[in-house]
Design a protein around this motif. Structure first.
Motif, mmCIF file in Angstrom:
data_model
loop_
_atom_site.group_PDB
_atom_site.id
_atom_site.type_symbol
_atom_site.label_atom_id
_atom_site.label_comp_id
_atom_site.label_asym_id
_atom_site.label_seq_id
_atom_site.Cartn_x
_atom_site.Cartn_y
_atom_site.Cartn_z
ATOM 1 N N ALA A 137 -8.921 10.787 -4.794
ATOM 2 C CA ALA A 137 -9.918 9.870 -4.212
ATOM 3 C C ALA A 137 -9.654 8.392 -4.207
ATOM 4 O O ALA A 137 -9.814 7.745 -3.427
ATOM 5 N N LEU A 138 -9.086 8.079 -5.336
ATOM 6 C CA LEU A 138 -8.668 6.580 -5.477
ATOM 7 C C LEU A 138 -7.610 6.097 -4.556
ATOM 8 O O LEU A 138 -7.939 4.974 -3.913
ATOM 9 N N GLY A 139 -6.640 7.099 -4.225
ATOM 10 C CA GLY A 139 -5.492 6.610 -3.068
ATOM 11 C C GLY A 139 -6.187 6.648 -1.836
ATOM 12 O O GLY A 139 -5.669 5.774 -1.207
ATOM 13 N N THR A 140 -6.848 7.663 -1.689
ATOM 14 C CA THR A 140 -7.524 7.762 -0.411
ATOM 15 C C THR A 140 -8.545 6.467 0.122
ATOM 16 O O THR A 140 -8.229 5.964 1.099
ATOM 17 N N ALA A 141 -9.198 6.130 -0.988
ATOM 18 C CA ALA A 141 -9.846 4.660 -0.826
ATOM 19 C C ALA A 141 -8.878 3.635 -0.650
ATOM 20 O O ALA A 141 -9.363 2.446 0.067
ATOM 21 N N LEU A 142 -7.824 3.305 -1.391
ATOM 22 C CA LEU A 142 -7.026 2.543 -1.566
ATOM 23 C C LEU A 142 -6.313 2.277 -0.076
ATOM 24 O O LEU A 142 -5.886 1.225 0.382
ATOM 25 N N LEU B 35 -1.119 7.022 7.034
ATOM 26 C CA LEU B 35 -1.135 6.769 5.528
ATOM 27 C C LEU B 35 -1.971 7.742 4.778
ATOM 28 O O LEU B 35 -2.021 7.860 3.725
ATOM 29 N N ALA B 36 -2.947 8.430 5.741
ATOM 30 C CA ALA B 36 -4.031 9.349 4.980
ATOM 31 C C ALA B 36 -3.490 10.488 4.365
ATOM 32 O O ALA B 36 -4.010 11.041 3.403
ATOM 33 N N ALA B 37 -2.417 10.973 4.493
ATOM 34 C CA ALA B 37 -1.910 12.043 3.972
ATOM 35 C C ALA B 37 -1.129 11.783 2.717
ATOM 36 O O ALA B 37 -0.757 12.983 2.065
ATOM 37 N N LEU B 38 -0.672 10.713 2.366
ATOM 38 C CA LEU B 38 0.192 10.363 1.420
ATOM 39 C C LEU B 38 -0.692 10.433 0.103
ATOM 40 O O LEU B 38 -0.072 10.827 -0.916
ATOM 41 N N PRO B 39 -1.971 10.005 -0.270
ATOM 42 C CA PRO B 39 -2.229 10.102 -1.651
ATOM 43 C C PRO B 39 -2.433 11.557 -2.232
ATOM 44 O O PRO B 39 -2.085 11.507 -3.361
ATOM 45 N N MET B 40 -2.907 12.668 -1.357
ATOM 46 C CA MET B 40 -3.018 13.771 -2.131
ATOM 47 C C MET B 40 -1.628 14.502 -2.403
ATOM 48 O O MET B 40 -1.323 15.044 -3.472
ATOM 49 N N ALA C 82 0.786 -1.194 0.082
ATOM 50 C CA ALA C 82 0.012 0.050 -0.010
ATOM 51 C C ALA C 82 0.817 1.195 0.037
ATOM 52 O O ALA C 82 0.559 2.171 -0.650
ATOM 53 N N TRP C 83 1.791 1.155 0.696
ATOM 54 C CA TRP C 83 2.874 2.402 1.111
ATOM 55 C C TRP C 83 3.521 2.616 -0.511
ATOM 56 O O TRP C 83 3.525 3.722 -1.051
ATOM 57 N N LEU C 84 3.775 1.503 -1.360
ATOM 58 C CA LEU C 84 4.440 1.857 -2.502
ATOM 59 C C LEU C 84 3.532 2.311 -3.462
ATOM 60 O O LEU C 84 3.712 3.376 -4.272
ATOM 61 N N TRP C 85 2.259 1.914 -3.511
ATOM 62 C CA TRP C 85 1.265 2.550 -4.186
ATOM 63 C C TRP C 85 0.931 3.948 -3.777
ATOM 64 O O TRP C 85 0.932 4.688 -4.865
ATOM 65 N N LEU C 86 0.678 4.301 -2.723
ATOM 66 C CA LEU C 86 0.336 5.649 -2.273
ATOM 67 C C LEU C 86 1.463 6.771 -2.517
ATOM 68 O O LEU C 86 1.142 7.880 -2.596
ATOM 69 N N THR C 87 2.830 6.256 -2.819
ATOM 70 C CA THR C 87 3.858 7.123 -2.994
ATOM 71 C C THR C 87 4.120 7.065 -4.546
ATOM 72 O O THR C 87 3.733 7.953 -5.215
ATOM 73 N N LEU C 88 4.716 6.010 -5.062
ATOM 74 C CA LEU C 88 5.047 5.807 -6.309
ATOM 75 C C LEU C 88 4.105 5.742 -7.422
ATOM 76 O O LEU C 88 3.997 6.542 -8.251
ATOM 77 N N GLY C 89 2.946 4.889 -7.152
ATOM 78 C CA GLY C 89 1.545 4.781 -7.850
ATOM 79 C C GLY C 89 0.932 6.005 -7.987
ATOM 80 O O GLY C 89 0.546 6.462 -9.099
ATOM 81 N N GLN C 90 0.712 6.618 -6.944
ATOM 82 C CA GLN C 90 -0.086 7.832 -7.039
ATOM 83 C C GLN C 90 0.725 9.110 -7.804
ATOM 84 O O GLN C 90 0.161 9.920 -8.521
ATOM 85 N N ALA C 91 2.210 8.948 -7.491
ATOM 86 C CA ALA C 91 3.080 10.144 -8.273
ATOM 87 C C ALA C 91 2.896 9.742 -9.734
ATOM 88 O O ALA C 91 2.592 10.875 -10.422
ATOM 89 N N ARG C 92 3.025 8.599 -10.055
ATOM 90 C CA ARG C 92 2.811 8.183 -11.507
ATOM 91 C C ARG C 92 1.565 8.249 -12.225
ATOM 92 O O ARG C 92 1.422 9.247 -13.186
#
Length: 584
Positions: free
Chosen positions: A258-263, A307-312, A186-196
């Motif tokens: 929103a997708l990142g927050t849900a994930l 984790l909540a602050a990472l997606p945005m 989840a951390w990898l997606w919320l950082t690298l995935g969301q950024a991509r």
């Protein structure tokens, strides 16, 4: 094939990481406070769950007639400790980290202002004033989140995941490994995935905002002209198109965030469920106590805060990257500007009035169809005064910029006192050459502060003498605050003629050996200009002077002219006129 721009992300942000590294101690302390807040939250929820469960089981055992006991003071004290620690650490962290960010903003703006001050006229002319303001404000504001929204929260979340997984593994290794796998993914997606996913849209948003600001600035300043020529509707249509593009990017970023927050919520919930099932199986097998079984999933649940602050934040990483790229481009431009290239110059011409020679000097602005100056040859003996005449666009201001080294010639050579201009040290040049330009730059500060730009060490008596020479002393003395009166942004609280004379007074505080005066009496009535000309003549004695004027003989001519030359389309159109026996 991987995107080469993604590969350069670290290189793009590296210069700004180095700037952050200057305050490493404060940054580490701020990250420590963030980690303490998260750890206290995990401890509070986990210990509360353990205590409630242990209390309930103890009550059931007592109701069944069993002899059992439970120490309520230690866990109760622990709960209070975690609650107070979480509250205090969050409050202190907010104060401390925001203070750190304000310090970082000062560092960033100071560095960028220094970069912009070192740019030459070629570079500055390529962009509008609104673009430079955008760099100094919006881009810096975007970069200030590099630590507070990106680096620190991501690092704290990763450390919390590792620590929590290790804690769970002490009781149940399978649960620790499962939590590590799920939460780390989840951390990898919320950082690298969301950024991509948000990279293109956030970069596009920055570009659209810059275009919108510039276009809106032009729209407001040119509103009368646009309406007069019937172009207002077309200009508004272009603004609408930019806004629509900006809205599309904003919607895209909102969906990705929103997708990142849900994930993030889904990942914590899934981990909580997996840990609960594994803990329940272990409890059923007698490997775990009931309170510990409840503690483990509740500890996972508390990780949602980290984790909540990472997606945005990481969804908008593209904006941070775009801002860094634009500011890096400014750094590169400064590296090739006149001031940067010549910063190691250290020669100085002989003391006294400076003789000036331009030998076949040419100047061609980037992208211009015609050169601003071509094959310009002139010589100003030390201590003499030259009037360089010409219509607007003839090249007079370009000559001034060459002599003050705001521009470098495209061809030819310029010497001061026999020393090549590019060999003269920057401090020496600024000390010995002074220029009064057509546009006088005044800052939203006091009269005294604006005058002391000419000489920071000038006392009040010298300031009053300089004002008296330009006939502003009586006016300034009548003001309620005297020399402390603020002139307003750009000098808007005073008239154009007063601003012009303030600029001249500022120049009089200097002791230059070469003085360049561009239309020194512009905006002044004839009587005032005549009186100033007499005083100026006395002050200019023993200095070399270049006057830049449109035409002589129309009003009050600059005093003491020895020679007259005329520029036509960047070249001398006549041999010149000797006024006092000086050969060209």
């Amino acid at each position: 094939m991987p995107d080469s721009r993604d590969a350069s992300l670290i290189a793009t942000l590296r210069p700004w990481w180095r700037l952050l590294d200057r305050r490493r101690g404060r940054l580490l302390a701020g990250a420590g406070l963030l980690l303490l807040t998260v750890a206290a939250g995990i401890g509070l929820l986990a210990l509360s769950g353990w205590f409630i469960t242990a209390t309930a089981l103890t009550g059931l055992a007592l109701a069944a007639g069993l002899s059992v006991g439970l120490d309520v003071y230690v866990p109760g004290g622990g709960i209070r400790f975690f609650a107070v620690t979480r509250t205090v650490s969050r409050y202190v962290e907010r104060l401390y980290n925001h203070d750190t960010v304000l310090r970082l903003l000062a560092d960033l703006r100071g560095r960028l202002f220094g970069v912009m001050a070192g740019l030459d006229g070629h570079t500055l002319s390529r962009r509008r004033a609104s673009d430079w303001l955008d760099r100094l404000t919006a881009d810096i504001d975007t970069l200030d989140g590099l630590y507070l929204r990106l680096l620190a929260p991501a690092a704290v979340a990763l450390l919390a995941i590792l620590a929590l997984s290790g804690l769970l593994a002490l009781w149940l290794p399978r649960a620790g490994l499962a939590a590590l796998a799920l939460l780390l993914s989840a951390w990898l997606w919320l950082t690298l995935g969301q950024a991509r996913c948000g990279m293109a849209a956030s970069r596009g948003q920055i570009e659209a905002l810059e275009a919108l600001r510039g276009r809106l600035f032009e729209h407001l300043r040119g509103l009368a002209e646009l309406e007069t020529y019937g172009s207002l509707a077309a200009h508004r249509a272009r603004l609408d198109a930019i806004e629509r593009r900006l809205q599309v990017d904003q919607w895209r970023l909102a969906r990705v965030a929103a997708l990142g927050t849900a994930l993030a919520g889904l990942a914590v919930g899934a981990t909580w469920l997996v840990v609960l099932v594994l803990a329940a199986l272990a409890w059923q097998a007698g490997a775990l106590a009931g309170p510990v079984m409840v503690l483990m999933p509740l500890a996972v649940m508390a990780l949602n805060e980290a984790l909540a602050a990472l997606p945005m934040a990481f969804t908008r990483l593209g904006a941070t990257r775009a801002a860094a790229e634009r500011l890096n481009a400014l750094e590169a431009a400064r590296g090739t500007s006149v001031a940067a290239v010549l910063k190691e110059a250290s020669e100085a011409p002989p003391r006294g009035p400076l003789g000036v020679t331009l030998d076949a000097v040419g100047l061609h602005y980037p992208g211009a169809l015609q050169p601003a100056l071509s094959g310009l040859c002139l010589s100003l003996p030390a201590g003499r005064r030259l009037a360089l005449c010409g219509a607007s666009g003839a090249g007079k201001s370009s000559v001034a910029q060459l002599l003050t080294r705001q521009l470098a010639p495209s061809a030819g050579r310029i010497t001061f006192g026999g020393v090549a201009l590019e060999a003269i040290g920057e401090a020496t040049l600024r000390e010995r050459v002074a220029c009064l330009t057509q546009r006088v730059e005044l800052f939203d500060d006091s009269l005294a502060a604006n005058l002391r730009l000419g000489d920071p060490e000038a006392d009040a008596a010298r300031l009053w003498r300089a004002l008296a020479m330009v006939e502003l002393a009586d006016w300034a003395a009548a003001l309620p605050d005297g020399l402390e009166t603020r002139v307003g942004e750009g000098g808007r609280r005073i008239s154009g003629g007063q601003a012009r004379r303030l600029g001249l007074a500022r120049l009089l505080l200097r002791e230059p050996e070469l003085v360049i005066l561009d239309e020194p009496f512009a905006g002044l009535d004839a009587a005032t200009a005549a009186r100033l000309a007499d005083r100026l003549d006395e002050w200019l004695a023993g200095r070399s002077v270049v006057y830049l004027v449109h035409q002589l003989g129309e009003a009050v001519d600059p005093p003491g002219i020895d020679h007259i030359l005329t520029l036509c389309n960047g070249t001398l159109c006549a041999e010149g006129q000797d006024v006092s026996g000086w050969d060209r």
